[in-house]
Scaffold this motif. Sequence first.
Motif, PDB file in Angstrom:
ATOM      1  N   ASP A 111      82.837  73.755  46.971  1.00 52.31           N
ATOM      2  CA  ASP A 111      84.078  74.520  46.950  1.00 52.31           C
ATOM      3  C   ASP A 111      84.643  74.736  48.352  1.00 52.31           C
ATOM      4  OD1 ASP A 111      84.284  74.746  44.157  1.00 52.31           O
ATOM      5  OD2 ASP A 111      82.714  76.279  44.190  1.00 52.31           O
ATOM      6  N   ARG A 112      83.763  74.613  49.370  1.00 53.66           N
ATOM      7  CA  ARG A 112      84.210  74.708  50.750  1.00 53.66           C
ATOM      8  C   ARG A 112      84.880  73.400  51.177  1.00 53.66           C
ATOM      9  NH1 ARG A 112      81.336  74.248  55.114  1.00 53.66           N
ATOM     10  NH2 ARG A 112      79.489  73.694  53.938  1.00 53.66           N
ATOM     11  N   GLY A 113      84.427  72.317  50.594  1.00 55.60           N
ATOM     12  CA  GLY A 113      84.910  71.003  51.008  1.00 55.60           C
ATOM     13  C   GLY A 113      86.335  70.749  50.536  1.00 55.60           C
ATOM     14  N   ASP A 114      87.127  70.098  51.407  1.00 53.25           N
ATOM     15  CA  ASP A 114      88.512  69.805  51.041  1.00 53.25           C
ATOM     16  C   ASP A 114      88.816  68.347  51.325  1.00 53.25           C
ATOM     17  OD1 ASP A 114      91.135  70.061  50.278  1.00 53.25           O
ATOM     18  OD2 ASP A 114      91.799  70.883  52.201  1.00 53.25           O
ATOM     19  N   PRO A 115      88.326  67.441  50.496  1.00 57.98           N
ATOM     20  CA  PRO A 115      87.375  67.674  49.406  1.00 57.98           C
ATOM     21  C   PRO A 115      85.937  67.513  49.895  1.00 57.98           C
ATOM     22  CG  PRO A 115      88.131  65.407  49.340  1.00 57.98           C
ATOM     23  CD  PRO A 115      88.768  66.041  50.550  1.00 57.98           C
ATOM     24  N   ALA A 116      84.988  67.819  48.998  1.00 59.58           N
ATOM     25  CA  ALA A 116      83.587  67.467  49.231  1.00 59.58           C
ATOM     26  C   ALA A 116      83.341  66.146  48.501  1.00 59.58           C
ATOM     27  CB  ALA A 116      82.667  68.553  48.688  1.00 59.58           C
ATOM     28  N   ILE A 117      82.805  65.175  49.230  1.00 57.69           N
ATOM     29  CA  ILE A 117      82.666  63.815  48.696  1.00 57.69           C
ATOM     30  C   ILE A 117      81.186  63.440  48.702  1.00 57.69           C
ATOM     31  CG2 ILE A 117      83.414  61.411  48.963  1.00 57.69           C
ATOM     32  CD1 ILE A 117      85.680  62.563  50.821  1.00 57.69           C
ATOM     33  N   TYR A 118      80.642  63.089  47.537  1.00 58.51           N
ATOM     34  CA  TYR A 118      79.223  62.754  47.435  1.00 58.51           C
ATOM     35  C   TYR A 118      79.068  61.387  46.785  1.00 58.51           C
ATOM     36  CZ  TYR A 118      78.946  67.720  48.419  1.00 58.51           C
ATOM     37  OH  TYR A 118      79.106  68.956  49.003  1.00 58.51           O
ATOM     38  N   CYS A 119      78.214  60.593  47.405  1.00 60.78           N
ATOM     39  CA  CYS A 119      78.176  59.178  47.065  1.00 60.78           C
ATOM     40  C   CYS A 119      76.748  58.758  46.708  1.00 60.78           C
ATOM     41  CB  CYS A 119      78.672  58.434  48.313  1.00 60.78           C
ATOM     42  SG  CYS A 119      78.762  56.679  48.167  1.00 60.78           S
ATOM     43  N   ILE A 120      76.620  58.045  45.601  1.00 61.28           N
ATOM     44  CA  ILE A 120      75.318  57.485  45.240  1.00 61.28           C
ATOM     45  C   ILE A 120      75.251  56.119  45.923  1.00 61.28           C
ATOM     46  CG2 ILE A 120      73.761  56.922  43.313  1.00 61.28           C
ATOM     47  CD1 ILE A 120      74.912  59.622  42.776  1.00 61.28           C
ATOM     48  N   VAL A 121      74.412  56.006  46.928  1.00 55.83           N
ATOM     49  CA  VAL A 121      74.518  54.845  47.820  1.00 55.83           C
ATOM     50  C   VAL A 121      73.631  53.683  47.353  1.00 55.83           C
ATOM     51  CG1 VAL A 121      75.379  56.127  49.808  1.00 55.83           C
ATOM     52  CG2 VAL A 121      72.927  55.948  49.500  1.00 55.83           C
ATOM     53  N   ASP A 122      74.125  52.973  46.339  1.00 54.66           N
ATOM     54  CA  ASP A 122      73.337  51.854  45.808  1.00 54.66           C
ATOM     55  C   ASP A 122      73.226  50.701  46.811  1.00 54.66           C
ATOM     56  OD1 ASP A 122      76.081  51.419  45.413  1.00 54.66           O
ATOM     57  OD2 ASP A 122      75.810  50.365  43.510  1.00 54.66           O
ATOM     58  N   LEU A 123      74.212  50.573  47.705  1.00 53.69           N
ATOM     59  CA  LEU A 123      74.128  49.483  48.686  1.00 53.69           C
ATOM     60  C   LEU A 123      73.042  49.747  49.724  1.00 53.69           C
ATOM     61  CD1 LEU A 123      77.940  48.852  49.208  1.00 53.69           C
ATOM     62  CD2 LEU A 123      76.357  47.618  47.713  1.00 53.69           C
ATOM     63  N   HIS A 124      72.756  51.010  49.984  1.00 54.85           N
ATOM     64  CA  HIS A 124      71.640  51.323  50.876  1.00 54.85           C
ATOM     65  C   HIS A 124      70.304  51.025  50.208  1.00 54.85           C
ATOM     66  CE1 HIS A 124      73.576  53.173  54.370  1.00 54.85           C
ATOM     67  NE2 HIS A 124      74.489  53.613  53.532  1.00 54.85           N
ATOM     68  N   ALA A 125      70.290  51.153  48.879  1.00 55.99           N
ATOM     69  CA  ALA A 125      69.030  50.975  48.152  1.00 55.99           C
ATOM     70  C   ALA A 125      68.534  49.524  48.189  1.00 55.99           C
ATOM     71  CB  ALA A 125      69.190  51.444  46.705  1.00 55.99           C
ATOM     72  N   ILE A 126      69.423  48.576  48.463  1.00 52.05           N
ATOM     73  CA  ILE A 126      68.979  47.177  48.474  1.00 52.05           C
ATOM     74  C   ILE A 126      68.512  46.714  49.849  1.00 52.05           C
ATOM     75  CG2 ILE A 126      70.378  46.574  46.456  1.00 52.05           C
ATOM     76  CD1 ILE A 126      72.313  45.108  48.372  1.00 52.05           C
ATOM     77  N   THR A 127      68.283  47.670  50.750  1.00 47.21           N
ATOM     78  CA  THR A 127      67.750  47.300  52.068  1.00 47.21           C
ATOM     79  C   THR A 127      66.228  47.197  52.049  1.00 47.21           C
ATOM     80  OG1 THR A 127      67.744  49.621  52.752  1.00 47.21           O
ATOM     81  CG2 THR A 127      69.685  48.335  53.319  1.00 47.21           C
ATOM     82  N   VAL A 128      65.623  47.652  50.956  1.00 45.70           N
ATOM     83  CA  VAL A 128      64.173  47.466  50.732  1.00 45.70           C
ATOM     84  C   VAL A 128      64.029  46.819  49.348  1.00 45.70           C
ATOM     85  CG1 VAL A 128      63.416  49.381  52.227  1.00 45.70           C
ATOM     86  CG2 VAL A 128      63.967  49.839  49.831  1.00 45.70           C
ATOM     87  N   PRO A 129      62.851  46.280  48.984  1.00 48.39           N
ATOM     88  CA  PRO A 129      62.739  45.572  47.707  1.00 48.39           C
ATOM     89  C   PRO A 129      63.211  46.433  46.524  1.00 48.39           C
ATOM     90  CG  PRO A 129      60.729  45.313  48.992  1.00 48.39           C
ATOM     91  CD  PRO A 129      61.569  46.302  49.728  1.00 48.39           C
ATOM     92  N   TRP A 130      63.919  45.804  45.580  1.00 50.83           N
ATOM     93  CA  TRP A 130      64.424  46.560  44.431  1.00 50.83           C
ATOM     94  C   TRP A 130      64.459  45.669  43.206  1.00 50.83           C
ATOM     95  CZ3 TRP A 130      67.495  43.454  47.155  1.00 50.83           C
ATOM     96  CH2 TRP A 130      68.565  42.824  46.518  1.00 50.83           C
ATOM     97  N   ASP A 131      64.530  46.321  42.054  1.00 55.14           N
ATOM     98  CA  ASP A 131      64.654  45.611  40.789  1.00 55.14           C
ATOM     99  C   ASP A 131      66.072  45.869  40.260  1.00 55.14           C
ATOM    100  OD1 ASP A 131      63.856  44.394  38.234  1.00 55.14           O
ATOM    101  OD2 ASP A 131      64.024  46.448  37.492  1.00 55.14           O
ATOM    102  N   PRO A 132      66.855  44.799  40.012  1.00 56.65           N
ATOM    103  CA  PRO A 132      68.266  44.994  39.652  1.00 56.65           C
ATOM    104  C   PRO A 132      68.487  45.907  38.444  1.00 56.65           C
ATOM    105  CG  PRO A 132      67.866  42.699  40.198  1.00 56.65           C
ATOM    106  CD  PRO A 132      66.521  43.373  40.206  1.00 56.65           C
ATOM    107  N   ALA A 133      67.716  45.688  37.372  1.00 57.03           N
ATOM    108  CA  ALA A 133      67.942  46.505  36.171  1.00 57.03           C
ATOM    109  C   ALA A 133      67.611  47.971  36.445  1.00 57.03           C
ATOM    110  CB  ALA A 133      67.100  45.967  35.017  1.00 57.03           C
TER     111      ALA A 133
END
Length: 328
Positions: A30-52
């Motif tokens: 409520d303080r943020g104008d706006p407050a922006i929050y991001c699920i960073v899936d592109l960061h998650a592929i910097t280490v081994p991952w399973d696509p599904a």
Amino acid sequence: MRIFSGIQPTGSKHLGNYIGAIRQYVEGQDRGDPAIYCIVDLHAITVPWDPATLRQSVYDTTAILIAAGLDPERCILFRQSDVREHTELTWYLSALTAHGDLNRMTQFKEKSAKQRELVSAGLFFYPVLQAADVLAYKAQEVPVGEDQRQHVELMREIARRFNERFGPILVEPEHRIPEVGARIMDLQEPTNKMSTTGGSEAGTVLVLDDPDAVTKKIKSAVTDSGSEVKRGEGKDGIANLIQILAVARGTTEDEIEREFAGSGYGDFKGAVAQAVVEFLAPVRQRYEELRPDEAALEGALAAGAEKARAIASETLAEVRSVMGIGPS
Ligand code: ATP
Ligand code: MG
């Protein structure tokens, strides 16, 4: 105050994420104008991952954030890969980022040492993408845990260098790190931070752990051969539990030390376990209600991406223009 922060959809989120980051997101919405929050899936592929699994983990993390109190109507909540401006800006900023600065990043050193098969260039480049995440929105404040201090410092440096060369377009963001709970440690290895990808299973309390699992993990937390519930040299395990209890109860670490002066470790751990169970219960309960409806979660993310893109695309147009990229 424009606020931005990102969280990885790797595995399940833990108590450290909840205390160090997610609590602050909720406070900022409520303080943020706006407050922006991001699920960073592109960061998650910097280490081994399973696509599904990655695709599912995005929904897991989205549901956890909403269960913790984020309201997609009052903040912008979206999936990083839905807004292509992040990757585009990463490349532009790479031209202003010193290779030597990336080489100094402790997260890269720690994470690269743990990779068995491939240390990807993406892992090295992680802080540039993170800089693009924040700078694309001209955010002034970045709520993070203590481990991200260095990355926020780097994004300030990149913004400064950009502005010196091309004029005052980007904003140098300030980090916001909580006073207590900025670095929750692994319960089994209390000199390492609790981590989504790098920690011990028994030492990581997940937001979605059931009460028995939480209790078991906390009761078997590594402590020391002493007997005082007090912070101090060689008492990383106890100090960590004091910190956790102070946050779960909404009090101070001094107050916890006073209350447990003279108590044994067993009683103290029992109190920590109970407090953490109560602290996480409402989130877990709301998560169970929200998670099955993937269409609703996807709808919230898509609507968030729309709003995010509107902001980021304006910044990108300015950046391209001053950098001489594309037609005038
Ligand atoms: P990884 O260890 O794989 O990087 P992570 O546990 O750090 O994963 P992230 O999604 O990278 O999870 O971090 C999300 C937010 O949680 C960041 O702001 C980060 O600073 C914060 N955070 C992560 N671990 C802790 C911790 N142990 N204590 C407090 N805050 C933390
Ligand atoms: Mg991290």
